[in-house]
Design an enzyme around this catalytic site. Structure first.
Site, short mmCIF file in Angstrom:
data_model
loop_
_atom_site.label_atom_id
_atom_site.label_comp_id
_atom_site.label_asym_id
_atom_site.label_seq_id
_atom_site.Cartn_x
_atom_site.Cartn_y
_atom_site.Cartn_z
N SER A 136 0.93 -0.97 -0.11
CA SER A 136 0.09 0.18 0.07
C SER A 136 1.06 1.06 0.00
CB SER A 136 -0.78 0.09 1.23
OG SER A 136 -0.15 0.44 2.24
N ASP A 137 0.49 2.37 -0.71
CA ASP A 137 1.00 3.61 -0.34
C ASP A 137 0.65 4.06 1.13
OD1 ASP A 137 2.11 5.96 -0.40
OD2 ASP A 137 1.48 6.60 -2.41
N TRP A 138 1.39 4.79 1.64
CA TRP A 138 1.19 5.17 3.20
C TRP A 138 -0.06 5.73 3.51
CZ3 TRP A 138 4.77 2.44 1.63
CH2 TRP A 138 5.80 2.17 2.55
#
Length: 732
Positions: free
Chosen positions: A263-265
């Protein structure tokens, strides 16, 4: 049966002990790796499996200590390995041994049109990641340049899917040969920063497959990338990080991606969707702010305790988590559990040389009236260097791609080092304020005095070099927000006009990752687009300005004359930026030069455009035959002659268009290119192959690619707007 199980356990334990004690072994084949993964999987508890699927700190996931399974450590780093971040917050850890080489931004790499230099880039940044003991390097980025207002365009590879696809593959291979995983981002349709965490993109399937997915597909199927990062935005109402169509159908089923989706953060939003729709590792989730204030906060992630609960209840089958752990273990066998014993390298001269070469090849000369450039470095002249970007650090700022460079040579420093016989005078001219990620900080300078000083300095010089453009502050070229206007910020347009009144012998050097409006372009002598060039920025600029390096960069995106000439902006607010809930990509496949050429809207500077200090002629252009069938290779040959006075690199570009198509098409699309060195007075022959299958369009009526029969036109030149010859062919 019991004995066989005991034997299996003994074997597995021996293997784990083997790695735990760093004993060298032969590289495992994929078959061997899969067998080992199955064996290890049988030893893991459900709790351990779930723990491997989410973060334990800002940039790591936990291992399993009792079995010798290591943690996985990541770092931001499309342009260099980011400085060390604290365990639980975004503050820098204050280390003194995490300084790195800052490489040019990916817009510059794309502008080189040189895949071999992309490989060198990947190898070098991969070596630095290895030295810093990172298992995953979070980059490169291949989102398509759709609007010049996108704050993150400088991290990407331009507006054309073929260019981005061609450049990303060698970068990935270079990184991963070090035993470090590249992580291609942001999958997919993350083409603006404004409202990026929730905006839902509506785009036709044809545009999705033809424009926005090809570089990701190339990364998977040609680059064999080991990890991919999900994006923040939604696609058709479902977040892209756990999107059933993008992750399950396209990425993992159609493309057979065998790596890890990260995931992106903070881009994860739902436990069930994250579990079922393709996410493997959840990073950066701020669940109720708990990651900074509560003990064991990471256990509150969507793929942590809530996931474990659903698995235990039987709401989600254990096979789901097993697939994720298999992928994570495969990533480990490729990185921190492989036998790659290299320690990496950092801040060495070879890496600086690579950074300088990329920068030199990526700088684009856009205008050069009366041969303003190159400026003779041996001449005793007075050169006025004006502009904040001549001295401002541009490796810091910009968001997650900011860098902690060991050294950064400014343009002023680089020119002073090269022009020993010249008198160099400098004035700041304008000011932007300190660099901030999430807010605009007003400058404390006396702006009127800065302007007066710059005009006075310009009046005393033989030559004026104005270093302007954008910077990496909030609402400029920076993550987390988009630009708010197309013109140059901080009063630069007005300052350039005032300088021209006292000295017409003025060249503008733009530092940016985006196109800008240029109301003064007809009045200045020269324009040079130089990007964010990293550690060797000043030296690389001096190389090109002095003529030590002949410019060979080509624009990886179009520069419209005005903002509404850009396709996304021509359709109004619902096309860009949307209404904060939804936006519609109304231009479809006509992105960038496809729009300008098809709609006959002349750009300020065209895709693929870039001047040289020498003159090239492309002749003897032809193909072996005129009729082709499916699967055949169309080989285009040409002679490139250097008729000028400098050795130089030229990029031969091949575009293809379909006449009388049954569907809307762009006038022409890039399908091949090659960069070659030609010495002055000499000629070189170039051959470029195009597979007939690559001329297909995505047919929404059959949800597949369709190769139309009939006539096509091959365009051969050195820019999208500078075609030397058109060749008509037919496909049977």
């Amino acid at each position: 049966m019991k004995n066989s199980k005991k034997i299996c356990l003994v074997v597995v334990c021996c293997v784990l002990f083997f790695f735990k004690n760093n004993i060298q072994a032969q590289q495992f084949s994929e078959i061997q790796i899969n067998a080992k993964i199955d064996s290890v999987l049988s030893l893991l508890t459900l709790e351990e499996k779930v723990a491997m699927c989410h973060a334990q700190s800002k940039f790591s996931t936990p291992g399993v200590g009792r079995l010798g399974i290591p943690e996985v450590w990541m770092s931001d780093g499309p342009h260099g390995v980011r400085g060390e971040i604290n365990w639980d917050d975004w503050g820098y850890a204050g280390w003194t041994n995490d300084y790195i080489t800052a490489f040019p931004a990916l817009t510059c790499l794309a502008a080189t049109f040189n895949p071999s230099i992309a490989k060198a880039y990947g190898i070098s940044v991969g070596e630095e990641a290895k030295y810093r003991e990172k298992d995953v390097l979070l980059g490169p980025g291949v989102n398509i340049y759709r609007t010049p207002l996108n704050g993150r365009n400088f991290e990407y590879m331009g507006e054309d899917p073929f260019l981005a696809s061609t450049m990303v593959v060698p970068y990935i291979k270079g990184v991963q040969q070090n035993g470090v995983a590249a992580c291609v981002k942001h999958y997919a349709l993350n083409n603006q920063e404004l409202w990026r965490d929730h905006i839902s993109v509506e785009v036709s399937e044809r545009a999705l497959y033809e424009i926005y997915l090809p570089a990701f597909k190339a990364a998977v199927q040609q680059g064999h990338v080991w990890s991919i990062m999900g994006a923040y935005n939604q696609f058709r109402g479902q977040h892209t990080t756990h999107n059933e169509m993008l992750m399950n159908k396209i990425l993992k089923e159609d493309w057979a991606f065998d790596g890890v989706v990260i995931s992106d953060w903070g881009s994860t939003h739902n436990t069930k969707e994250a579990a079922l729709y393709g996410l493997d590792m959840e990073m950066g989730t701020g669940t109720d702010g708990l990651t900074t204030s509560t003990q064991n906060a990471y256990d509150f992630y969507y793929l942590a305790n809530p996931f474990l609960k659903m698995l235990k209840e039987g709401t989600i089958e254990e096979a789901v988590v097993d697939d994720k752990v298999r992928r994570i273990l495969r990533l480990m066998y490729r990185t921190n559990m492989s036998n790659n014993s290299s320690f990496g390298r950092i801040n060495n001269q070879e890496h600086l040389d690579v950074a300088r070469k990329i920068a030199g090849e990526g700088i684009v000369l856009l205008k050069n009236k009366n041969s303003f450039f190159p400026i003779n470095p041996n001449k005793e002249i007075t050169i006025a260097i004006i502009g904040e970007n001549a001295t401002k650090s541009l490796t810091v700022g910009g968001g997650s791609s900011e860098l902690k460079a060991k050294n950064e040579i400014s343009p002023l420093e680089g020119l002073k080092n090269r022009y020993k016989n010249a008198t160099i005078i400098h004035a700041k001219g304008y000011a932007s304020g300190p660099s901030q990620y999430d807010r605009v900080v007003e400058p404390t300078d006396d702006l009127e005095n800065l302007k007066k000083e710059a005009i006075e300095v310009a009046s005393k010089a033989d030559v004026v070099l104005f270093f302007g453009g954008l910077n990496k502050n909030h609402l400029q070229d920076c993550e987390g927000g988009d630009r708010q206007s197309f013109g140059l910020p901080f009063g630069q347009d007005e300052l350039i006009d005032e300088i021209l009144k006292v000295n017409a012998n003025t060249g503008v050097i733009l530092v940016s990752g985006n196109a800008v409006e240029m109301p003064w372009v007809d009045n200045v002598s020269a324009v040079m687009q130089t990007w964010y060039l990293g550690s060797e920025a000043g030296n690389a600029m001096a190389d090109v300005i002095s003529g030590d390096v002949n410019p060979s960069g080509k624009l990886p995106f179009s520069f419209p004359k005005k903002l509404t000439d850009n396709a996304a902006h021509s359709f109004g607010e619902m096309s860009y930026p949307g209404d904060s809930i939804t936006q519609y990509y109304k231009e479809g496949i006509l992105v960038g030069y496809r729009w300008h050429e098809t709609k006959k809207i002349k750009p300020l500077f065209a895709f693929g455009e870039g001047l040289s200090y020498t003159n090239f002629e492309i002749s003897n252009i032809g193909t072996a035959k005129k009729t082709y069938s499916k699967d055949e290779e169309i080989v285009v040959s040409a002679t490139v002659s250097n008729t000028g006075n400098f050795d130089g690199l030229e990029v031969v570009q091949i575009y293809v268009g379909k006449s009388k198509s049954k569907v809307e098409r762009a006038l022409k699309e890039l399908k091949g290119f090659k960069k070659i060195m030609v010495k002055k007075g000499e000629s070189e022959t170039v051959e470029i192959s195009i597979n007939v299958n690559d001329l297909a369009f995505y047919d929404e009526t059959i949800s597949d690619w369709n190769l139309e029969k009939g006539g096509y036109v091959i365009y051969v030149g050195n820019a999208s707007n500078n075609i030397s010859k058109e060749i008509k062919i037919s496909i049977q």
